[in-house]
Structure formats: C-alpha cells, structure tokens
Design a protein around this motif. Structure first.
Motif, short mmCIF file in Angstrom:
data_model
loop_
_atom_site.label_atom_id
_atom_site.label_comp_id
_atom_site.label_asym_id
_atom_site.label_seq_id
_atom_site.Cartn_x
_atom_site.Cartn_y
_atom_site.Cartn_z
N MET A 102 0.83 -1.20 0.00
CA MET A 102 0.00 0.00 0.00
C MET A 102 0.86 1.24 0.00
N LEU A 103 1.98 1.21 0.71
CA LEU A 103 2.92 2.33 0.71
C LEU A 103 3.40 2.60 -0.71
N TYR B 198 -3.71 2.15 -7.06
CA TYR B 198 -4.34 2.57 -5.80
C TYR B 198 -5.78 2.08 -5.70
N LEU B 199 -6.50 2.08 -6.82
CA LEU B 199 -7.92 1.72 -6.79
C LEU B 199 -8.14 0.22 -6.67
N ASP B 200 -7.14 -0.57 -7.05
CA ASP B 200 -7.32 -2.02 -7.11
C ASP B 200 -6.58 -2.78 -6.04
N ARG C 260 -5.92 -7.55 -3.69
CA ARG C 260 -4.85 -8.46 -3.29
C ARG C 260 -5.20 -9.19 -2.00
N GLU C 261 -5.82 -8.48 -1.08
CA GLU C 261 -6.26 -9.10 0.18
C GLU C 261 -7.30 -10.18 -0.11
N ARG C 262 -8.25 -9.87 -0.99
CA ARG C 262 -9.31 -10.83 -1.30
C ARG C 262 -8.73 -12.09 -1.95
#
Length: 329
Positions: A183-184, A230-232, A236-238
């Motif tokens: 995310m950074l 940034y929007l997608d 990655r978590e899902r």
C-alpha cells in the motif's frame, strides 16, 4: 529478537521505539534518549508513522526489534473520549502520503518556537494528532522529539508490549506478502504522478482536494489513481485470503488443513472484536464523504474513490458474515 504484542494496545496509544540504524543513533544521541521513533496505534495491528518514505500505515506483526532496543507504550492518563480518539486517528489518516520533514526534525532537538511546515516527522505527527483533539502533549507540537513525548505529563507508561519472537516465527511471518508495504508503494506512486503537475500536493487528501477548485485536473488525477494501482490494491487481500470473505473457501481450507481449526476460530473471534471496536469504521465515513463529493461534483476521481470505499465496506461486511457463520457452526 522481539516484537510488539498489539493485543495489549488500545486505539490512540503511542509507541516509542528505536533501532540500530545510523539515523536512530543520531536522534538518540542528540536527545540523550534511548528512543528515536514515535508511532500511533490506529487499528488492529496497524500503526501510522512518519519516516523517510513519508506518512504511512504499517503492520506491527511484521516489525521486529533487536533485544536491546527500547520499546515503550504510552496512553493518556485521562481516558480518551470516543470523539477524541476518532479525531486523533482521523488526523493521522489524513496525513497519509505526506513527505518527511528531515530538516525540521533535526531542528526539534533545539526546541524552536513557532509553527512548522505541512511536512511531517514521527513525533510531530503524533503530537499534532493529539493537539487536533485538544490535547497538548508537549509545549510545541510542531517541534518535538520522541523523548519529549515520553516525558509528557499527560501520558502514562504501560507495561511493556514487547514479546520474544523466534527466528522460525520471523521467517514464517516474512514469507507472507506485506500488504502494508504494498500500500505504501502504490500510494507513493500515485502521489509522485500527481506532484508532477501539482508540486504542492503532500497527502492523498491534498491530491483529491485539489480537484475542488481545479476540476481540469480530473483526468490526470483519475489516470494516476488507476495506473498506480491505488484503486485495485484491495483485491490483493481478497485473492490472498479469499477464505476470509467466502464461507465455502474457509470450509475447504479447514478440510485440507484441520490443524488450522484453532487458528480459524481465533481469527473469527478477533475479526468480530475488531469490527465491533470500530477499527474499520473510517471506511464507512469515507464512503459517505466521497458519495457526497461525487453528488456535488460528479468527477471521475470522486466517483472512483466512492467505488473504492464501497468495495472496502463490502469486504468488512463479508468478513463479519463469514466469521459469525463459522463460529455458529
């Protein structure tokens, strides 16, 4: 080695730490202290701090310290109200992406008077966040050091949150993807693109606020949001932990690896606790704000941010549903 047991912390707690790096040594030497860094605890295992990468959230589960590194946890002597805690954390989140004020951090050792710039450093971020909620931890929140936070008369030291961690545990944890670092990277990639045509932009909030009076930049900001990832990034978590969002996937995981049953139960209990504690409520508040912005100015960037937060809020709802269903069975 040791780590910080985030389960001993409350939202709004302050963590003071150090490392064996050269910059940490210079800070400790200049302030005659055993600590060199300050962080704000904002959610389940998550802190926000300011480093040379800028202001970002980090996952405490992936941060490790040498045994001789000092670690302190501080909490206001007078308990924070719900409103104060929300204000403190909201301020820290609003600064995400802001660049590091190295020169002003160095000047803080001399305790200068006056106001600082918009850039941040670790102790300034924490002190300003508390000042936003009406709590003056130090004489001048714009110029302070971790040691001054440590000596604040408004704070009490908690029992040490440090716990020992083995090399095997560290290796296992480090083998997992670090979404905080990811995310950074996407945040800084987005801001780097925006700063190419709007150099004064510091934070994510700045980048979107720019459009209120400069709607001609909408195409460029929207393109930066998309190309940076940034929007997608939420996807990655899902993908990595699909069982958190799909009960059938959790059942399949448990059938393949029955030794994980205790871990899955603890995950469900922890998730429900964190959701009930409001760790993810900021996404709902952000969704409401972006919907309002999109209604008043239907720019592509505002609509995209609203859609992003719809996905995030939906994810929290799915996690609650799966956790409750698993525990019920």
């Amino acid at each position: 080695m040791k780590a910080i047991d985030y389960r001993r912390l409350q939202l709004g707690d302050i963590l003071l730490t150090t490392s064996q790096g050269a910059r940490s040594w210079s800070v400790r030497t200049g302030t005659k202290s055993d600590i060199s860094h300050a962080m704000l605890y904002v959610a389940n295992s998550s802190v926000i701090d300011s480093t040379s990468d800028g202001v970002h959230a980090r996952n405490l589960q992936k941060v490790f310290y040498e045994n001789d590194c000092a670690i302190y946890a501080l909490r206001p002597i007078k308990p924070l109200t719900v409103e104060q805690r929300q204000t403190i954390i909201a301020y820290a989140r609003s600064a995400i992406g802001t660049t590091y004020a190295l020169r002003e951090a160095v000047r803080s050792v001399t305790k200068p008077k006056g106001s600082g710039g918009v850039k941040q450093f670790c102790s300034r971020l924490v002190a300003r966040a508390y000042a936003e909620a009406g709590i003056q931890l130090v004489d001048n929140p714009d110029f302070c050091t971790p040691e001054q936070l440590k000596g604040s008369p408004w704070l009490q030291e908690l029992p040490s949150p440090a716990v020992e961690i083995s090399a095997e545990e560290i290796a296992e944890i480090e083998s997992r993807p670090n979404r905080a670092d990811g995310m950074l990277q996407v945040t800084n990639a987005f801001l780097q693109q925006v700063r190419s045509f709007a150099p004064k932009v510091e934070s994510i909030n700045d980048a979107l606020a720019l459009l209120v009076s400069n709607q001609e930049f909408d195409d460029q900001v929207h393109a930066a949001l998309k190309s940076s990832g940034y929007l997608d990034f939420w996807q990655r978590e899902r993908q990595e932990f699909n069982w958190r969002y799909d009960l059938d996937a959790m059942k399949e995981l448990a059938s393949k690896e029955p030794n994980l049953l205790p871990d899955l139960k603890n995950y469900c209990l922890d998730s429900l606790r964190d959701i009930d504690n409001g760790d993810f409520d900021h996404w709902g508040r952000s969704l409401h704000a972006w919907r309002q912005k999109a209604q008043s100015s239907p720019l592509k960037s505002f609509l995209a941010m609203a859609q992003l937060h719809e996905n995030l809020v939906e994810g929290v709802q799915l996690r609650r549903l799966v956790a409750e269903s698993w525990l019920a069975k």
